[in-house]
Design a protein around this motif. Structure first.
Motif, PDB file in Angstrom:
ATOM      1  N   TRP A 128       0.844  -1.207   0.000  1.00  0.00           N
ATOM      2  CA  TRP A 128       0.000   0.000   0.000  1.00  0.00           C
ATOM      3  C   TRP A 128       0.873   1.248   0.000  1.00  0.00           C
ATOM      4  CZ3 TRP A 128      -2.975  -3.551   3.426  1.00  0.00           C
ATOM      5  CH2 TRP A 128      -4.185  -3.926   2.843  1.00  0.00           C
ATOM      6  N   ILE A 129       1.893   1.220   0.849  1.00  0.00           N
ATOM      7  CA  ILE A 129       2.796   2.380   0.931  1.00  0.00           C
ATOM      8  C   ILE A 129       3.507   2.574  -0.409  1.00  0.00           C
ATOM      9  CG2 ILE A 129       4.832   3.296   2.109  1.00  0.00           C
ATOM     10  CD1 ILE A 129       3.950   1.566   4.554  1.00  0.00           C
ATOM     11  N   GLY A 130       3.960   1.445  -1.000  1.00  0.00           N
ATOM     12  CA  GLY A 130       4.655   1.518  -2.287  1.00  0.00           C
ATOM     13  C   GLY A 130       3.763   2.088  -3.377  1.00  0.00           C
ATOM     14  N   ASN A 131       2.495   1.679  -3.392  1.00  0.00           N
ATOM     15  CA  ASN A 131       1.562   2.209  -4.390  1.00  0.00           C
ATOM     16  C   ASN A 131       1.368   3.708  -4.227  1.00  0.00           C
ATOM     17  OD1 ASN A 131       0.161   0.306  -6.361  1.00  0.00           O
ATOM     18  ND2 ASN A 131       0.253  -0.919  -4.515  1.00  0.00           N
ATOM     19  N   PHE A 132       1.355   4.174  -2.974  1.00  0.00           N
ATOM     20  CA  PHE A 132       1.237   5.617  -2.716  1.00  0.00           C
ATOM     21  C   PHE A 132       2.492   6.331  -3.227  1.00  0.00           C
ATOM     22  CE2 PHE A 132       1.924   9.238   0.202  1.00  0.00           C
ATOM     23  CZ  PHE A 132       0.821  10.000  -0.171  1.00  0.00           C
ATOM     24  N   PHE A 133       3.668   5.746  -2.957  1.00  0.00           N
ATOM     25  CA  PHE A 133       4.920   6.340  -3.467  1.00  0.00           C
ATOM     26  C   PHE A 133       4.892   6.438  -4.991  1.00  0.00           C
ATOM     27  CE2 PHE A 133       7.624   4.769   0.352  1.00  0.00           C
ATOM     28  CZ  PHE A 133       7.412   5.964   1.006  1.00  0.00           C
ATOM     29  N   LEU A 134       4.334   5.405  -5.621  1.00  0.00           N
ATOM     30  CA  LEU A 134       4.335   5.364  -7.089  1.00  0.00           C
ATOM     31  C   LEU A 134       3.523   6.491  -7.700  1.00  0.00           C
ATOM     32  CD1 LEU A 134       4.198   1.530  -7.644  1.00  0.00           C
ATOM     33  CD2 LEU A 134       5.928   3.084  -8.535  1.00  0.00           C
ATOM     34  N   VAL A 135       2.392   6.819  -7.067  1.00  0.00           N
ATOM     35  CA  VAL A 135       1.601   7.943  -7.578  1.00  0.00           C
ATOM     36  C   VAL A 135       2.403   9.237  -7.448  1.00  0.00           C
ATOM     37  CG1 VAL A 135      -0.484   9.305  -7.241  1.00  0.00           C
ATOM     38  CG2 VAL A 135      -0.608   6.837  -7.115  1.00  0.00           C
ATOM     39  N   LEU A 136       3.097   9.385  -6.304  1.00  0.00           N
ATOM     40  CA  LEU A 136       3.911  10.584  -6.106  1.00  0.00           C
ATOM     41  C   LEU A 136       5.079  10.646  -7.089  1.00  0.00           C
ATOM     42  CD1 LEU A 136       4.174  10.735  -2.201  1.00  0.00           C
ATOM     43  CD2 LEU A 136       2.610  11.973  -3.691  1.00  0.00           C
ATOM     44  N   LEU A 137       5.641   9.467  -7.416  1.00  0.00           N
ATOM     45  CA  LEU A 137       6.800   9.431  -8.299  1.00  0.00           C
ATOM     46  C   LEU A 137       6.428   9.606  -9.758  1.00  0.00           C
ATOM     47  CD1 LEU A 137       8.921   6.435  -6.935  1.00  0.00           C
ATOM     48  CD2 LEU A 137       9.714   8.769  -7.248  1.00  0.00           C
ATOM     49  N   ASN A 138       5.317   9.007 -10.159  1.00  0.00           N
ATOM     50  CA  ASN A 138       5.018   8.925 -11.581  1.00  0.00           C
ATOM     51  C   ASN A 138       4.459  10.196 -12.175  1.00  0.00           C
ATOM     52  OD1 ASN A 138       5.090   6.059 -13.142  1.00  0.00           O
ATOM     53  ND2 ASN A 138       5.234   5.855 -10.930  1.00  0.00           N
ATOM     54  N   LEU A 139       3.489  10.802 -11.532  1.00  0.00           N
ATOM     55  CA  LEU A 139       2.868  11.974 -12.155  1.00  0.00           C
ATOM     56  C   LEU A 139       3.711  13.246 -12.016  1.00  0.00           C
ATOM     57  CD1 LEU A 139      -0.930  11.330 -11.511  1.00  0.00           C
ATOM     58  CD2 LEU A 139       0.434  10.909 -13.554  1.00  0.00           C
ATOM     59  N   PRO A 140       4.108  13.638 -10.787  1.00  0.00           N
ATOM     60  CA  PRO A 140       4.882  14.888 -10.703  1.00  0.00           C
ATOM     61  C   PRO A 140       6.256  14.793 -11.381  1.00  0.00           C
ATOM     62  CG  PRO A 140       3.983  14.271  -8.562  1.00  0.00           C
ATOM     63  CD  PRO A 140       3.801  13.103  -9.465  1.00  0.00           C
ATOM     64  N   LEU A 141       6.848  13.589 -11.420  1.00  0.00           N
ATOM     65  CA  LEU A 141       8.202  13.471 -11.967  1.00  0.00           C
ATOM     66  C   LEU A 141       8.210  12.907 -13.386  1.00  0.00           C
ATOM     67  CD1 LEU A 141      10.133  12.068  -8.861  1.00  0.00           C
ATOM     68  CD2 LEU A 141       9.877  14.435  -9.600  1.00  0.00           C
ATOM     69  N   ILE A 142       7.119  13.063 -14.084  1.00  0.00           N
ATOM     70  CA  ILE A 142       7.043  12.474 -15.423  1.00  0.00           C
ATOM     71  C   ILE A 142       8.138  13.017 -16.340  1.00  0.00           C
ATOM     72  CG2 ILE A 142       5.364  14.170 -16.314  1.00  0.00           C
ATOM     73  CD1 ILE A 142       5.449  10.412 -17.100  1.00  0.00           C
ATOM     74  N   GLY A 143       8.515  14.287 -16.133  1.00  0.00           N
ATOM     75  CA  GLY A 143       9.576  14.888 -16.955  1.00  0.00           C
ATOM     76  C   GLY A 143      10.894  14.161 -16.775  1.00  0.00           C
TER      77      GLY A 143
END
Length: 501
Positions: free
Chosen positions: A363-378
């Motif tokens: 669950w924690i990892g999935n939350f990290f993934l949302v934070l990592l994927n969208l804001p850091l897409i560049g």
């Protein structure tokens, strides 16, 4: 109440600073290898196994699991932006995701993939938490004959869902079983297939075999092809979905999550199968099927949800029965063994912090993934421009040093080279190395349970068919094999994997 207490223990374990750090590192690495086509989570986990030897077992598994489900997220990025799936399960995402990117809707496509993946990953982890205890308790009724039949079922079922020829998959399993017998016989001490080399008395090293077979062989395969990539979309804008987008993805996300949760527990490439089945279902139920293939947002939402839900529920057979249903789960089983933990239904009782800490970390990892994927897409887009000629030598050197550091045995490095070349030759001959790894991991378990069953029954082989559970499992294995060789099923398998390629 037990489930709440177990989850409480799990979150207590997962929220320790060291486990949070390695969950973050795992999902970040997973996203990176998912974004970079040509490496993949199997090769990455194989090559990172050596460095996890010094970690606590729960920390090691949290990081390795994070790489796996993180790669499911990352794979969609390249599928959408450059029409080149970073991970096999993202192949179907490219069909509509890349069309959306070409129409200037890369942002909504990426946001759909991330939100669908987050929802499905969360639900898949919940299913894992709910079913882990009941299945483990049921598995406690199993004796040696039932476990033998279960391993047979796992091996046969993996053939049914593997890509390519059934005969070749069967041959790879047999080769894996034979490689698993190398070393001294545990009962008599007699050396088997050692050819006079004392270094082989302890058997083949799992890490060296995995690194060579998946890591080095995959890199060799990539080096022979055209590995230049052109990034069509340099900057992604408008990540927020419109009200109409939300309305259109709601159903596909729910259906994809349900399909992925169920299909993930099947032996073989369950997450790949889930994404293709989800795409097919969405096209059938859609009121606008003609839009599929031209940029339908439902074609991104369903498959991405399905493959992420399946990625989580693939852990159910591993954590409850000690049975890996895919090469990546076999690698994680190897991580258990490296850490001195015997996989099986007793793990959940003997190592509750490990099992529930791992589940909570998802669950924690999935939350990290949302934070990592969208804001850091560049950042992920920039990564696509890194030349492979810089990446590959560094990866091989890193993996070789890590493998050597486990036993400080130079023969392990030679073994990496040997299995790397063997894996490359097998791929060129059209043989997938994944069944070989399953055979290698499950072979010693198969032999152990066979011996125990025969000792208990005073050498009576009918023990496997006179015990009801064992008989049912063997009948299921026979049924899975019969289905795999049926002409109609073989044709459908070929179509699915041709589309994936």
């Amino acid at each position: 109440m037990d489930i709440l207490q177990n989850l409480g223990l799990g979150f207590e374990t997962a929220f320790t600073p060291i486990n949070l750090l390695f969950a973050f590192i795992g999902v970040a690495l997973g996203t990176a290898v998912g974004v970079l086509p040509g490496i993949g989570p199997t090769a990455t986990i194989a090559m990172l196994l050596p460095i996890t030897f010094g970690f606590e077992p729960v920390t090691s598994l949290i990081m390795l699991a994070g790489i796996y489900y993180g790669a499911q997220y990352g794979g969609s990025t390249t599928a959408i932006l450059i029409n080149l799936p970073g991970e096999s399960s993202a192949a179907v995402t490219a069909l509509d995701g890349h069309q959306m990117a070409k129409q200037g809707r890369a942002g909504p496509a990426l946001a759909t993939a991330a939100l669908g993946s987050f929802f499905a990953g969360t639900v898949g982890t919940l299913a894992l938490a709910l079913f882990a205890v009941p299945i483990s308790q049921a598995a406690l009724l199993f004796g040696a004959p039932e476990y033998f039949s279960l391993v047979v079922l796992g091996l046969i079922a993996s053939i049914a869902l593997a890509r390519g020829s059934v005969l070749k998959a069967l041959a790879m399993i047999v080769l894996g079983l034979l490689l698993g017998t190398v070393g001294q016989d545990l009962g008599s001490g007699t050396p088997r297939f050692t050819f006079g080399f004392r270094e082989l008395y302890q058997g083949l090293d799992f890490v060296a075999l995995a690194v060579g077979l998946f890591g080095v062989a995959e890199i060799l395969r990539n080096l022979e092809g055209d590995i230049t990539r052109s990034v069509m979309v340099q900057k992604v804008k408008n990540l927020w979905l419109t009200k109409d987008d939300f309305r259109r993805i709601r159903g596909p996300v729910l259906r994809g999550t349900g399909l992925g949760t169920v299909l993930g527990v099947l032996p073989g490439a369950g997450h790949v199968l889930a994404s293709f089945v989800s795409y097919s279902v969405e096209k059938r139920v859609s009121k606008r099927p003609q839009e599929f293939g031209t940029g339908a947002i439902e074609g991104v939402a369903g498959p991405e949800s399905a493959n992420n839900a399946a990625a989580q529920t693939q852990f159910v057979p591993l954590l409850t029965l000690g049975l890996p249903v895919s090469p990546i789960m076999a690698l994680l089983l190897g991580a258990f063994i490296i850490q001195g933990i015997v996989p099986g239904p007793n793990v959940i009782n003997d190592e509750p912090e490990l099992v529930w800490g791992l589940i909570a970390s998802m669950w924690i990892g999935n939350f990290f993934l949302v934070l990592l994927n969208l804001p850091l897409i560049g950042l992920w887009v920039k990564m696509l421009t890194i030349p492979y000629r810089f990446l590959f030598p560094a990866i091989i050197a890193f993996a070789s040093i890590g493998t050597f550091s486990i036993n400080r045995n130079p023969y392990d490095v030679y073994a990496i080279a040997f299995f790397g070349i063997l894996g490359y030759i097998l791929i060129k001959l059209g043989n997938e190395p994944a069944p070989l790894l399953l055979g290698f991991v499950l072979g010693p378990l198969l032999e152990t349970y066979l011996r125990r069953a025969l000792i208990i029954s005073d050498g009576d082989p009918t023990v496997f068919v006179t015990r009801p559970i064992s008989l049912v499992l063997l009948l299921l294995a026979a049924g899975a094999f019969a289905i795999a060789v049926l002409p109609t099923v073989r044709r459908k398998r070929d179509v699915v994997f041709e589309e994936e390629d």
